[in-house]
Write a protein that holds these residues in place. Structure first.
Motif, PDB file in Angstrom:
ATOM      1  N   ALA A  24      51.533  51.240  35.053  1.00 13.97           N
ATOM      2  CA  ALA A  24      51.650  50.846  36.520  1.00 13.97           C
ATOM      3  C   ALA A  24      50.837  51.670  37.280  1.00 13.97           C
ATOM      4  CB  ALA A  24      52.928  50.720  36.723  1.00 13.97           C
ATOM      5  N   LEU A  25      50.943  52.914  37.246  1.00 11.30           N
ATOM      6  CA  LEU A  25      50.236  53.932  37.990  1.00 11.30           C
ATOM      7  C   LEU A  25      48.676  53.793  37.801  1.00 11.30           C
ATOM      8  CD1 LEU A  25      50.018  56.158  40.138  1.00 11.30           C
ATOM      9  CD2 LEU A  25      50.087  57.638  38.333  1.00 11.30           C
ATOM     10  N   ALA A  26      48.496  53.337  36.609  1.00 10.96           N
ATOM     11  CA  ALA A  26      46.667  53.269  36.190  1.00 10.96           C
ATOM     12  C   ALA A  26      46.233  51.948  37.050  1.00 10.96           C
ATOM     13  CB  ALA A  26      46.539  53.351  35.073  1.00 10.96           C
ATOM     14  N   ASP A  27      47.150  50.940  36.976  1.00 16.52           N
ATOM     15  CA  ASP A  27      46.658  49.425  37.538  1.00 16.52           C
ATOM     16  C   ASP A  27      46.530  49.708  39.035  1.00 16.52           C
ATOM     17  OD1 ASP A  27      46.327  46.724  36.762  1.00 16.52           O
ATOM     18  OD2 ASP A  27      48.051  46.665  38.215  1.00 16.52           O
ATOM     19  N   VAL A  28      47.523  50.236  39.690  1.00 16.18           N
ATOM     20  CA  VAL A  28      47.615  50.492  41.054  1.00 16.18           C
ATOM     21  C   VAL A  28      46.292  51.205  41.323  1.00 16.18           C
ATOM     22  CG1 VAL A  28      48.845  51.663  42.820  1.00 16.18           C
ATOM     23  CG2 VAL A  28      50.114  50.306  41.275  1.00 16.18           C
ATOM     24  N   VAL A  29      46.015  52.402  40.860  1.00 19.96           N
ATOM     25  CA  VAL A  29      44.735  53.196  41.143  1.00 19.96           C
ATOM     26  C   VAL A  29      43.495  52.004  41.042  1.00 19.96           C
ATOM     27  CG1 VAL A  29      43.338  55.152  40.403  1.00 19.96           C
ATOM     28  CG2 VAL A  29      45.833  55.091  40.455  1.00 19.96           C
ATOM     29  N   ALA A  30      43.534  51.266  39.845  1.00 17.22           N
ATOM     30  CA  ALA A  30      42.341  50.320  39.825  1.00 17.22           C
ATOM     31  C   ALA A  30      42.474  49.314  40.855  1.00 17.22           C
ATOM     32  CB  ALA A  30      42.447  49.947  38.460  1.00 17.22           C
ATOM     33  N   VAL A  31      43.376  48.987  41.274  1.00 16.43           N
ATOM     34  CA  VAL A  31      43.258  48.014  42.454  1.00 16.43           C
ATOM     35  C   VAL A  31      42.969  48.648  43.556  1.00 16.43           C
ATOM     36  CG1 VAL A  31      44.836  46.468  43.732  1.00 16.43           C
ATOM     37  CG2 VAL A  31      45.131  46.595  41.449  1.00 16.43           C
ATOM     38  N   ARG A  32      43.472  49.851  43.916  1.00 13.94           N
ATOM     39  CA  ARG A  32      42.959  50.399  45.145  1.00 13.94           C
ATOM     40  C   ARG A  32      41.592  50.984  45.179  1.00 13.94           C
ATOM     41  NH1 ARG A  32      46.516  49.906  49.481  1.00 13.94           N
ATOM     42  NH2 ARG A  32      48.607  50.243  48.684  1.00 13.94           N
ATOM     43  N   ALA A  33      40.864  51.092  43.848  1.00 16.85           N
ATOM     44  CA  ALA A  33      39.425  51.385  43.818  1.00 16.85           C
ATOM     45  C   ALA A  33      38.594  50.030  44.019  1.00 16.85           C
ATOM     46  CB  ALA A  33      39.206  51.927  42.585  1.00 16.85           C
ATOM     47  N   GLY A  34      39.020  48.951  44.341  1.00 17.76           N
ATOM     48  CA  GLY A  34      38.497  47.695  44.316  1.00 17.76           C
ATOM     49  C   GLY A  34      38.285  46.739  42.830  1.00 17.76           C
ATOM     50  N   ARG A  35      38.856  47.285  41.988  1.00 15.93           N
ATOM     51  CA  ARG A  35      39.007  46.369  40.785  1.00 15.93           C
ATOM     52  C   ARG A  35      40.043  45.473  40.652  1.00 15.93           C
ATOM     53  NH1 ARG A  35      37.766  51.037  36.207  1.00 15.93           N
ATOM     54  NH2 ARG A  35      35.660  51.762  36.986  1.00 15.93           N
ATOM     55  N   PRO A  36      39.890  44.362  39.794  1.00 22.42           N
ATOM     56  CA  PRO A  36      41.221  43.426  39.873  1.00 22.42           C
ATOM     57  C   PRO A  36      42.224  44.027  38.963  1.00 22.42           C
ATOM     58  CG  PRO A  36      39.477  42.939  38.240  1.00 22.42           C
ATOM     59  CD  PRO A  36      38.738  43.850  39.283  1.00 22.42           C
ATOM     60  N   SER A  37      43.521  43.510  39.454  1.00 21.27           N
ATOM     61  CA  SER A  37      44.578  43.982  38.688  1.00 21.27           C
ATOM     62  C   SER A  37      44.614  43.444  37.202  1.00 21.27           C
ATOM     63  CB  SER A  37      45.970  43.423  39.141  1.00 21.27           C
ATOM     64  OG  SER A  37      45.806  41.950  39.247  1.00 21.27           O
ATOM     65  N   ALA A  38      45.303  44.360  36.328  1.00 20.72           N
ATOM     66  CA  ALA A  38      45.173  43.831  34.729  1.00 20.72           C
ATOM     67  C   ALA A  38      45.981  42.483  34.570  1.00 20.72           C
ATOM     68  CB  ALA A  38      45.977  44.890  34.054  1.00 20.72           C
ATOM     69  N   ALA A  39      45.619  42.101  33.346  1.00 18.82           N
ATOM     70  CA  ALA A  39      46.208  40.662  33.042  1.00 18.82           C
ATOM     71  C   ALA A  39      47.210  40.726  32.819  1.00 18.82           C
ATOM     72  CB  ALA A  39      45.174  40.041  31.905  1.00 18.82           C
ATOM     73  N   TRP A  40      48.044  41.622  32.184  1.00 22.41           N
ATOM     74  CA  TRP A  40      49.412  41.812  32.088  1.00 22.41           C
ATOM     75  C   TRP A  40      50.224  41.802  33.274  1.00 22.41           C
ATOM     76  CZ3 TRP A  40      52.330  45.660  33.833  1.00 22.41           C
ATOM     77  CH2 TRP A  40      51.711  46.662  34.247  1.00 22.41           C
ATOM     78  N   ARG A  41      49.654  42.414  34.304  1.00 27.14           N
ATOM     79  CA  ARG A  41      50.324  42.418  35.610  1.00 27.14           C
ATOM     80  C   ARG A  41      50.349  41.245  36.467  1.00 27.14           C
ATOM     81  NH1 ARG A  41      48.857  46.560  40.693  1.00 27.14           N
ATOM     82  NH2 ARG A  41      50.633  45.893  41.777  1.00 27.14           N
ATOM     83  N   ARG A  42      49.210  40.397  36.376  1.00 28.39           N
ATOM     84  CA  ARG A  42      49.347  39.033  36.971  1.00 28.39           C
ATOM     85  C   ARG A  42      49.938  38.149  35.929  1.00 28.39           C
ATOM     86  NH1 ARG A  42      43.757  40.294  36.794  1.00 28.39           N
ATOM     87  NH2 ARG A  42      43.450  38.819  34.855  1.00 28.39           N
ATOM     88  N   HIS A  43      49.970  38.268  34.753  1.00 31.75           N
ATOM     89  CA  HIS A  43      51.109  37.282  33.972  1.00 31.75           C
ATOM     90  C   HIS A  43      52.405  37.726  34.275  1.00 31.75           C
ATOM     91  CE1 HIS A  43      52.265  34.857  30.684  1.00 31.75           C
ATOM     92  NE2 HIS A  43      52.950  35.561  30.230  1.00 31.75           N
ATOM     93  N   LEU A  44      52.836  38.769  34.259  1.00 33.13           N
ATOM     94  CA  LEU A  44      54.139  39.201  34.481  1.00 33.13           C
ATOM     95  C   LEU A  44      54.714  38.918  35.965  1.00 33.13           C
ATOM     96  CD1 LEU A  44      56.923  40.526  33.488  1.00 33.13           C
ATOM     97  CD2 LEU A  44      55.904  42.811  34.484  1.00 33.13           C
ATOM     98  N   THR A  45      53.844  38.879  37.014  1.00 33.15           N
ATOM     99  CA  THR A  45      54.115  38.356  38.357  1.00 33.15           C
ATOM    100  C   THR A  45      54.504  36.957  38.320  1.00 33.15           C
ATOM    101  OG1 THR A  45      52.892  40.577  39.227  1.00 33.15           O
ATOM    102  CG2 THR A  45      53.325  38.763  40.532  1.00 33.15           C
ATOM    103  N   ASP A  46      53.352  36.137  37.754  1.00 34.33           N
ATOM    104  CA  ASP A  46      53.475  34.905  37.804  1.00 34.33           C
ATOM    105  C   ASP A  46      54.887  34.326  37.080  1.00 34.33           C
ATOM    106  OD1 ASP A  46      51.154  34.858  39.212  1.00 34.33           O
ATOM    107  OD2 ASP A  46      49.961  34.441  37.409  1.00 34.33           O
ATOM    108  N   ALA A  47      55.067  34.693  35.870  1.00 30.68           N
ATOM    109  CA  ALA A  47      56.200  34.373  35.414  1.00 30.68           C
ATOM    110  C   ALA A  47      57.527  34.759  36.166  1.00 30.68           C
ATOM    111  CB  ALA A  47      56.204  35.165  33.904  1.00 30.68           C
ATOM    112  N   LEU A  48      57.523  35.866  36.803  1.00 32.17           N
ATOM    113  CA  LEU A  48      58.717  36.453  37.288  1.00 32.17           C
ATOM    114  C   LEU A  48      58.902  35.367  38.628  1.00 32.17           C
ATOM    115  CD1 LEU A  48      58.660  40.228  37.371  1.00 32.17           C
ATOM    116  CD2 LEU A  48      60.197  38.441  35.997  1.00 32.17           C
ATOM    117  N   ALA A  49      57.571  34.774  39.032  1.00 32.70           N
ATOM    118  CA  ALA A  49      57.634  33.946  40.487  1.00 32.70           C
ATOM    119  C   ALA A  49      58.025  32.659  40.037  1.00 32.70           C
ATOM    120  CB  ALA A  49      56.428  34.173  41.293  1.00 32.70           C
ATOM    121  N   THR A  50      57.539  32.240  38.828  1.00 36.85           N
ATOM    122  CA  THR A  50      57.631  30.550  38.765  1.00 36.85           C
ATOM    123  C   THR A  50      58.738  30.377  37.737  1.00 36.85           C
ATOM    124  OG1 THR A  50      55.990  30.929  36.924  1.00 36.85           O
ATOM    125  CG2 THR A  50      55.228  30.595  39.083  1.00 36.85           C
TER     126      THR A  50
END
Length: 227
Positions: free
Chosen positions: A74-100
């Protein structure tokens, strides 16, 4: 006039003088005082020894490893997003699954059940001492803080050796649990009922010699073995 002989024992050597046992001296209530060893045993009976607590190294290592991996990912993905890179695929899939996904979805219920089971398992590990294979021994008045335990297999071996010394027993199997000792014996000769009574008595004496804090109940079963 005859001279006063004086108190008993005068004129005798120390080896010839009669000795008075101190253990028979009556106490204030008129009863004989118990021996020092007996008094120590009676005082030791009031202390209850508990099973030692397990260090839980393997469960603690597993939980720490899972938390560490999840936190680092989680920390590595947050650092990557703060650096301007897109979030990891597993994080987007987990967020969409929890929301839908609805609450009564099979995967949601499965995940909740797994999380609840893991939580109950950790609570049980935190509240129970573990080390169920060890039997605590009684503490004495001389060493009240001394804690000792006996392995169940070792206790079973001692009880099995005692059972084989009973006349008529050809083979014996002993299993030691926390509250019960199960003994099975094959009778080669003699009356099985007499062998059972002798075996119960011998196992009871051997169990008492082990000085267990909570002596288990003895259950003996015998059978006639021919050939």
């Amino acid at each position: 006039m005859t001279p006063d002989p004086g108190p008993p024992g005068r004129g005798l050597t120390p080896s010839e003088r009669p000795t008075v046992p101190l253990t028979k001296e009556p106490g204030p209530s008129g009863h004989a005082r118990p021996e020092p060893d007996t008094m120590a045993q009676e005082r030791g009976k009031g202390r209850r020894a508990h099973r030692p607590w397990s260090a839980r190294r393997l469960p603690a290592a597993l939980v720490a490893a899972v938390i560490l991996v999840a936190a680092v990912a989680a920390l590595a993905d947050v650092v990557a997003v703060r650096a301007g890179r897109p979030s990891a695929a597993w994080r987007r899939h987990l967020t969409d699954a929890l929301a839908t996904r609805p609450v009564d979805d099979v995967w949601m219920l499965t995940g909740a059940a797994a999380a609840g089971a893991a939580g109950l398992w950790l609570i049980a590990l935190a509240l129970t001492p573990g080390l169920r294979h060890w039997l605590p021994l009684r503490s004495t008045a001389d060493c009240p803080r001394l804690r000792a335990s006996l392995d169940r297999d070792g206790a079973a071996g001692l009880l099995r050796d005692a059972a084989l010394r009973v006349p008529g027993v050809g083979a014996a199997r002993v299993r030691v649990r926390r509250h019960r000792v199960k003994a099975r014996a094959d009778v080669r000769f003699r009356d099985p009922r007499q062998v059972k009574d002798d075996l119960t008595a011998v196992l009871g004496e051997e169990r008492d010699r082990l000085a267990l804090a909570a002596p288990p109940r003895i259950v003996v079963r015998v059978r006639r073995r021919t050939g």
